[in-house]
Design a protein around this motif. Structure first.
Motif, PDB file in Angstrom:
ATOM      1  N   ILE A 115       0.828  -1.211   0.000  1.00 35.76           N
ATOM      2  CA  ILE A 115       0.000   0.000   0.000  1.00 35.76           C
ATOM      3  C   ILE A 115       0.862   1.261   0.000  1.00 35.76           C
ATOM      4  O   ILE A 115       0.564   2.247  -0.686  1.00 35.76           O
ATOM      5  N   ILE A 116       1.943   1.230   0.760  1.00 30.64           N
ATOM      6  CA  ILE A 116       2.845   2.386   0.845  1.00 30.64           C
ATOM      7  C   ILE A 116       3.607   2.584  -0.461  1.00 30.64           C
ATOM      8  O   ILE A 116       3.880   3.716  -0.870  1.00 30.64           O
ATOM      9  N   ALA A 117       3.938   1.497  -1.129  1.00 34.71           N
ATOM     10  CA  ALA A 117       4.861   1.535  -2.265  1.00 34.71           C
ATOM     11  C   ALA A 117       4.509   2.562  -3.345  1.00 34.71           C
ATOM     12  O   ALA A 117       5.391   3.297  -3.800  1.00 34.71           O
ATOM     13  N   PRO A 118       3.244   2.655  -3.804  1.00 37.74           N
ATOM     14  CA  PRO A 118       2.961   3.626  -4.868  1.00 37.74           C
ATOM     15  C   PRO A 118       3.264   5.068  -4.472  1.00 37.74           C
ATOM     16  O   PRO A 118       3.504   5.913  -5.352  1.00 37.74           O
ATOM     17  N   PHE A 119       3.266   5.352  -3.177  1.00 39.21           N
ATOM     18  CA  PHE A 119       3.508   6.718  -2.716  1.00 39.21           C
ATOM     19  C   PHE A 119       4.995   7.028  -2.561  1.00 39.21           C
ATOM     20  O   PHE A 119       5.404   8.181  -2.739  1.00 39.21           O
ATOM     21  N   ILE A 120       5.785   6.005  -2.239  1.00 38.88           N
ATOM     22  CA  ILE A 120       7.207   6.276  -1.999  1.00 38.88           C
ATOM     23  C   ILE A 120       8.102   5.662  -3.070  1.00 38.88           C
ATOM     24  O   ILE A 120       9.308   5.928  -3.074  1.00 38.88           O
ATOM     25  N   ALA A 121       7.538   4.854  -3.953  1.00 34.06           N
ATOM     26  CA  ALA A 121       8.351   4.181  -4.970  1.00 34.06           C
ATOM     27  C   ALA A 121       7.819   4.403  -6.378  1.00 34.06           C
ATOM     28  O   ALA A 121       8.120   3.625  -7.276  1.00 34.06           O
ATOM     29  N   SER A 122       7.025   5.458  -6.584  1.00 35.32           N
ATOM     30  CA  SER A 122       6.477   5.710  -7.921  1.00 35.32           C
ATOM     31  C   SER A 122       7.553   6.151  -8.889  1.00 35.32           C
ATOM     32  O   SER A 122       7.440   5.966 -10.103  1.00 35.32           O
ATOM     33  N   HIS A 123       8.628   6.769  -8.372  1.00 31.22           N
ATOM     34  CA  HIS A 123       9.758   7.191  -9.195  1.00 31.22           C
ATOM     35  C   HIS A 123      11.057   6.675  -8.569  1.00 31.22           C
ATOM     36  O   HIS A 123      11.866   7.435  -8.046  1.00 31.22           O
TER      37      HIS A 123
END
Length: 200
Positions: free
Chosen positions: A186-194
């Motif tokens: 769940i966290i990943a798209p917010f902190i790993a999008s780039h």
């Protein structure tokens, strides 16, 4: 990506957050080996305990992530962090990696708070470690140029083994393991999008 060949000095320099987290594991473990009231009282003050968290001792949602009282438990979590943390520290950057690790662990402990009995107690970094695999899974699906297929296979194989051990082992926080993984995803798209390109 998951093979460590650095000497300790190089490892500390390249991966300061992973090194810091593992060092905290070791320090607390050694403190709890010391007999006496200080170590016992410290453990009682920091361990996750649902009943007192509901009464306002919210620091116990964080502190259990650094605590281990059994050598094997501490070694498994620390070695997992040493093997799988460095690549993510490079891909995410130091502070995003730290926030993702701590955030995933906290969310796993919040799930434990609401889904486990009030008298339930827990400690260990497993929820935070499983959150790393949630982040890796996101990267494997949406950033295949960074997590290539052979590495993705390793990730999913280790994750499957982790879930099997979770379901068959004794005295494991099943809730934290599963929700740690979900929290990382769940966290990943917010902190790993780039994400940063990974260079060993």
């Amino acid at each position: 990506m998951f093979v460590r060949t650095e000497n300790p000095s190089t490892f500390f320099r390249l991966y300061p957050i992973v090194s810091f987290l593992v060092l905290i594991h070791i320090v607390f473990f050694l403190i709890f080996l010391i007999p006496g009231s200080f170590s016992n009282n410290l453990l009682k003050a920091l361990i996750g305990f649902n009943l007192v968290i509901f009464k306002g001792e919210y620091w116990r949602l964080i502190t259990p992530l650094f605590l281990h009282v059994h050598l094997v438990h501490m070694l498994v979590n620390s070695v997992s962090l040493i093997l799988f943390g460095p690549a993510l520290e490079k891909i995410l950057g130091k502070w995003r990696f730290f926030l993702a690790y701590i955030g995933g662990g906290i969310l796993a402990n919040i799930a434990t708070l609401f889904l486990a009995p009030p008298m339930y107690t827990h400690l260990g970094a497993s929820g935070a470690v499983f959150s790393l695999f949630g982040i890796y899974s996101y990267l494997a699906f949406f950033h295949q140029h960074i997590i290539q297929r052979p590495h993705a296979h390793i990730i999913f194989a280790i994750l499957l083994i982790g879930f099997v051990v979770t379901l068959t082992g004794a005295n494991l926080n099943i809730i934290a393991h599963f929700f740690g993984f979900l929290s990382g995803a769940i966290i990943a798209p917010f902190i790993a999008s780039h994400p940063n390109p990974y260079h060993p």
